[in-house]
Enzyme design. Structure first.
Site, PDB file in Angstrom:
ATOM      1  N   GLU A  77     -25.005  14.352  64.086  1.00 15.91           N
ATOM      2  CA  GLU A  77     -24.964  13.755  62.890  1.00 15.91           C
ATOM      3  C   GLU A  77     -24.906  14.569  61.559  1.00 15.91           C
ATOM      4  O   GLU A  77     -24.828  14.097  60.552  1.00 15.91           O
ATOM      5  CB  GLU A  77     -25.951  12.562  62.799  1.00 15.91           C
ATOM      6  CG  GLU A  77     -27.328  12.740  62.616  1.00 15.91           C
ATOM      7  CD  GLU A  77     -28.051  13.376  63.785  1.00 15.91           C
ATOM      8  OE1 GLU A  77     -27.347  13.686  64.806  1.00 15.91           O
ATOM      9  OE2 GLU A  77     -29.349  13.498  63.537  1.00 15.91           O
ATOM     10  N   CYS A  89     -32.287  14.133  69.847  1.00 23.09           N
ATOM     11  CA  CYS A  89     -33.423  14.793  69.356  1.00 23.09           C
ATOM     12  C   CYS A  89     -34.667  13.526  69.890  1.00 23.09           C
ATOM     13  O   CYS A  89     -34.791  13.459  71.199  1.00 23.09           O
ATOM     14  CB  CYS A  89     -33.507  14.981  68.065  1.00 23.09           C
ATOM     15  SG  CYS A  89     -35.002  16.058  67.653  1.00 23.09           S
ATOM     16  N   HIS A 131     -28.308  17.902  66.649  1.00 24.77           N
ATOM     17  CA  HIS A 131     -28.150  16.721  65.929  1.00 24.77           C
ATOM     18  C   HIS A 131     -26.621  17.007  65.314  1.00 24.77           C
ATOM     19  O   HIS A 131     -26.343  17.309  64.258  1.00 24.77           O
ATOM     20  CB  HIS A 131     -28.763  16.852  64.666  1.00 24.77           C
ATOM     21  CG  HIS A 131     -30.489  16.672  64.932  1.00 24.77           C
ATOM     22  ND1 HIS A 131     -30.865  15.337  64.788  1.00 24.77           N
ATOM     23  CD2 HIS A 131     -31.323  17.632  65.075  1.00 24.77           C
ATOM     24  CE1 HIS A 131     -32.111  15.369  64.847  1.00 24.77           C
ATOM     25  NE2 HIS A 131     -32.378  16.866  65.194  1.00 24.77           N
TER      26      HIS A 131
END
Lengths: 82, 229
Positions: B197, B86, B195
């Site tokens: 994560e 990002c 993302h």
């Protein structure tokens, strides 16, 4: 002191979504004569020239920071001597 | 092997990255301040999502001038793994570590949802645990994620298999060639808008991001040590 305005806009080849949305809104107002809007930004710099000329300072600041040449292009105008 | 998670003013996915690596994967991780000027002792570096320096001027444009950036550039040049998600991806393009740029989404909206991706290259440090052409799902959350590069650069990216993730089906933001993530030519720097994560535990409803970190840990032989918070 020299006042300089640097204009940064998307290159013509890059799709400008804000410009397209604003064009649509202008058409909604009935101004069909407006065919295209390109939205950009400007930076007003107050420059006290030293060992470098205004031109050198403006081009170096633009190239190293203000403009992303992947997407954007720029030009500038010397506004007035303050 | 130890991983640095760089924290800029305005980073807001740094804890997610840290926890994905440490709590979920058991890796040795340390937060590294943007003020630091070296990456001594680290074997991989990760740039988190967020809004570094308020996204002033352009996303990632100011982060490029952080104290830590010369060390990251040098780290990348040495062929060590660098990952940005990002805002981290935006910083990597602004710093010239990845080609092209991220511009405002075509819809002009901030888009926060889970999207389908195709794994285009599973031969990178970060993707060996995926199958080539596998479809996975990961969350995106950005307003400026529309990937742009000129035709020549795009052709080069495709030819060198630098496109690692592509949006499958709907293109959420107008990215050229449906690009969601790319590497540099050497393959050690990966930037992506999604993302991973945020998709590493069953409780998050999605595990598709986990294999990215596990790939890196496996390929980089990261040791499991206590994290330094």
């Amino acid at each position: 002191m020299v006042n300089v305005r640097i204009f940064v806009t998307y290159k013509q080849s890059v799709f400008n979504p804000q410009g397209e949305t604003i064009t649509d809104a202008i058409h909604s107002l009935g101004f069909s004569a407006v065919k295209k809007v390109n939205v950009g930004k400007f930076f007003d710099l107050q420059i006290e020239p030293n060992d470098k000329s205004v031109e050198e300072i403006v081009s170096q600041v633009s190239e190293q920071l203000l403009v992303n040449f992947n997407l954007e292009t720029y030009h500038y105008e010397v506004m007035e001597e303050a | 092997m130890k991983i640095a998670v760089v924290v800029f003013p305005g980073s807001n996915c740094d804890i997610d990255l840290f926890e994905a690596l440490h709590t979920v994967c058991g890796a040795a991780v340390e937060y590294v301040s943007h003020k630091r000027d070296n990456l001594d002792g680290f074997d991989a570096v990760m740039l988190p999502g967020g809004f570094s320096y308020g996204d002033y001027l352009r996303c990632g444009a100011i982060a490029r001038f952080s104290n830590i950036m010369p060390a990251i550039v040098e780290f990348a040049k040495q062929g060590k793994p660098v990952f940005g998600t990002c805002n981290g991806f935006q910083i990597l393009t602004e710093a010239g570590l990845l080609p092209g740029a991220l511009k405002q989404n075509d819809s002009l909206k901030f888009i926060c949802k889970t999207v389908s991706l195709t794994v285009e290259n599973n031969q990178t440090l970060f993707t060996t645990q995926y199958k080539k052409k596998e479809t996975i799902a990961l969350p995106i959350a950005h307003a400026d994620g529309s990937y742009y590069a000129d035709e020549e650069t795009l052709a080069e990216l495709e030819e060198n298999h630098q496109v690692v993730f592509r949006y499958a089906g709907e293109n959420p933001n107008g990215s050229l060639n449906n690009i969601a993530g790319i590497t540099n030519k050497a393959g050690n720097v990966l930037g992506m808008m999604p993302h991973p994560e945020r998709a590493v535990e069953a409780i998050l409803g999605n595990l598709d991001g986990l294999r990215l970190f596990k790939s890196l840990l496996e390929n980089g032989k990261v040791t499991t040590e206590e994290a330094v918070r």
